[in-house]
Enzyme design. Structure first.
Site, short mmCIF file in Angstrom:
data_model
loop_
_atom_site.label_atom_id
_atom_site.label_comp_id
_atom_site.label_asym_id
_atom_site.label_seq_id
_atom_site.Cartn_x
_atom_site.Cartn_y
_atom_site.Cartn_z
N LYS A 134 -13.32 1.28 3.88
CA LYS A 134 -13.05 1.76 2.51
C LYS A 134 -12.62 0.62 1.59
CE LYS A 134 -9.76 5.05 1.95
NZ LYS A 134 -8.69 4.75 0.98
N SER A 135 -11.70 -0.22 2.07
CA SER A 135 -11.22 -1.32 1.21
C SER A 135 -12.37 -2.25 0.82
CB SER A 135 -10.16 -2.14 1.95
OG SER A 135 -9.01 -1.39 2.14
N ASP A 145 -1.62 1.95 7.06
CA ASP A 145 -2.27 3.27 7.04
C ASP A 145 -2.29 3.93 8.41
OD1 ASP A 145 -2.68 3.11 4.33
OD2 ASP A 145 -4.69 2.25 4.51
N LYS A 187 2.33 6.76 -0.50
CA LYS A 187 0.89 6.92 -0.24
C LYS A 187 0.37 8.26 -0.76
CE LYS A 187 0.68 2.94 1.66
NZ LYS A 187 0.01 1.86 0.97
N ARG A 228 4.25 9.99 3.33
CA ARG A 228 3.79 10.05 4.73
C ARG A 228 4.88 9.95 5.78
NH1 ARG A 228 -1.84 6.57 4.21
NH2 ARG A 228 -3.10 8.34 3.50
C1 S3P Z 1 -5.42 -0.75 0.28
C2 S3P Z 1 -4.12 -1.18 0.37
C3 S3P Z 1 -3.03 -0.36 0.95
C4 S3P Z 1 -3.57 0.81 1.76
C5 S3P Z 1 -4.69 1.51 1.07
C6 S3P Z 1 -5.84 0.56 0.79
C7 S3P Z 1 -6.41 -1.65 -0.32
O1 S3P Z 1 -2.23 0.14 -0.10
O2 S3P Z 1 -2.52 1.71 2.05
O3 S3P Z 1 -5.15 2.58 1.87
O4 S3P Z 1 -7.63 -1.41 -0.16
O5 S3P Z 1 -6.02 -2.62 -0.97
P1 S3P Z 1 -1.03 -0.70 -0.74
O6 S3P Z 1 -1.58 -1.93 -1.33
O7 S3P Z 1 -0.42 0.19 -1.78
O8 S3P Z 1 -0.08 -0.96 0.40
#
Ligand code: S3P
Length: 443
Positions: A25-26, A323, A350, A354
């Site tokens: 996803k990221s 996560d 989140k 959570r």
């Molecule tokens: C993400 C960063 C994380 C993660 C999220 C995806 C990202 O959040 O929890 O699911 O893609 O940069 P945070 O940056 O708020 O910790």
């Protein structure tokens, strides 16, 4: 699935399988946002087909970007840096995605018109001041003034200035927000960020965007300057370790099973769960590692474990497992001894609070625990076996709470009724298919 709940009343039988999980996803969101700023047609193979990513593509389309999705290939016709077609009264819907809602702001910092950003019920409860503040320092305008939650309006400026930014939460979203702003800000932006996932850094390097990085202990020092342009780029998106993690934990908790998860992103800033579980006695191995588009990927081999040890989880691993903590807690519930996790207040920021909700699920299961806003102590029971009825609802449709509950039901037994199965579409649309592929029965 048309019902708004699922029923699970059978533990999963032993299995020996190889599976693929959906794309990361990221990486999918970052690729799409950066491709929109490149010149020419960029393509991605295996882009995640989830709601968060679809919302990203929809936002880009509203900003005049051509997107074509065909089978397993997505192409984006980038219009160059700040090449969006800005119009009056644009509304961008980030849906459930904090990553999209926060990162897209940085690409709007020169918009001549106000753009409204909205999100779903969960996203509208989340803190945006963490990205609004650094962007305001750069010279961007937000309305109404001092509002820290969606919906908000952003209006850009032609008088943007570079900043020095300190990121102390270990949040990749905050860090990336400032990094993406550097694409349109003259001068040098300097960031000192508590270590967090570094996909944006990797993409910037691959795209030859001027970036210098240095790691000192648990902090990354990043210096950025505005690139002249970004060339189109193609990306092969590997499987998401956060999705794979549900199957890693299921296998670790099962009696006599084995799984190979194919072609997963194992970037060192993402594999906190594997490090933590191996400290607890699991033997998770990487096989066939290779670098694809600057990201380390491999197959992951997992076998069931007879004895699990408790852990005092080192906090330097928090960001790399951010996560995954809810399913790590399930492993702690079965470990021998008391496990302790601290400095976890970010978990309550989140898609749902959570830490609080995971504690509620564990309590429903009869697991002994203590928790506050920042930490949790779990009293493990190696013979944990559930016989009772458990209902999981009212969790803001948080996809990861839903999937955690499914893994718990398939691992520990009991009669579970779990609401909001549709939530898996946020990050892992093929979740049910994969569970069935390895023999899990969900009604
Ligand atoms: C993400 C960063 C994380 C993660 C999220 C995806 C990202 O959040 O929890 O699911 O893609 O940069 P945070 O940056 O708020 O910790």
């Amino acid at each position: 699935m048309s019902k708004n709940f699922v029923l699970i009343d059978k533990k999963i039988k032993d299995y020996n399988k190889k599976i693929y999980v959906d794309g990361d996803k990221s990486l999918s969101i970052r690729w799409a946002l950066l491709a929109s700023q490149a010149i020419g047609i960029s393509t991605a193979k295996n882009l995640l087909k989830s709601e968060d990513v679809q919302n990203t593509l929809n936002c880009l389309k509203k900003l005049g970007i051509k997107v074509i999705q065909k089978q397993n290939i997505c192409s984006i016709s980038g219009r160059g840096l700040n090449g969006f077609i800005f119009k009056k009264n644009i509304i961008l819907n980030a849906g459930n995605s904090g990553t999209l809602g926060r990162l897209i702001l940085s690409l709007l910092i020169k918009s001549p018109y106000k753009i409204k950003i909205v999100g779903d019920k969960s996203l509208s409860k989340r803190d945006f001041s963490r990205v609004i503040e650094p962007l305001k320092n750069i010279g961007v305008n937000f309305y109404p003034a001092n509002k820290s939650k969606l919906p908000i309006f952003i209006k850009g400026s032609n008088y943007l200035r570079p900043i020095k930014y300190i990121e102390n939460k270990g949040s990749a979203q905050c860090k990336t927000c400032v990094m993406l702003a550097s694409l349109n800000v003259p001068g040098k932006i300097k960031i000192k960020a508590k270590s967090s996932r570094n996909h944006t850094e990797n993409m910037f390097k691959a795209l030859k965007i001027p970036i210098k990085t240095k790691k000192i202990f648990n902090y990354d020092f990043i210096t950025l300057s505005k690139p002249k342009l970004i060339k189109k780029f193609d990306f092969n998106i590997p499987g998401d370790i956060s999705s794979a993690s549900f199957f890693i934990v299921l296998t670790v908790l099962s009696n006599n099973s084995k799984i190979i998860l194919k072609n997963i992103n194992i970037n060192a800033t993402r594999i906190g769960l594997i490090k933590i579980l191996n400290m607890m006695g699991a033997k998770i191995k990487f096989k066939n590692a290779k670098i694809i588009n600057g990201e380390k990927c491999s197959d992951i081999e997992v076998k069931s474990v007879k004895k699990l040890k408790s852990i005092r989880c080192p906090t330097y691993l928090n960001s790399a497992a951010i996560d995954e903590f809810m399913i790590i807690f399930l492993v702690a519930a079965k470990a021998n001894g008391i496990s302790y996790f601290k400095d976890l207040s970010e978990l309550n920021q989140k898609e749902s609070p959570r830490l609080k909700i995971a504690a509620r699920v564990l309590k429903n299961m009869g697991v002994k625990l203590r928790y506050d806003d920042n930490s949790i102590k779990i009293y493990g029971n190696p013979n944990l076996e559930l016989k009772k009825k458990i209902v999981i609802k009212d969790f803001l449709k948080d996809h990861r709470i839903f999937m955690m509950s499914v893994i718990s039901a398939l691992s520990f037994g009991g009669e579970w009724k779990i609401y909001d199965p549709i939530s898996v579409k946020t990050s892992f649309p093929s979740f049910f298919k994969k569970i069935r592929e390895i023999g899990g029965i969900i009604k």
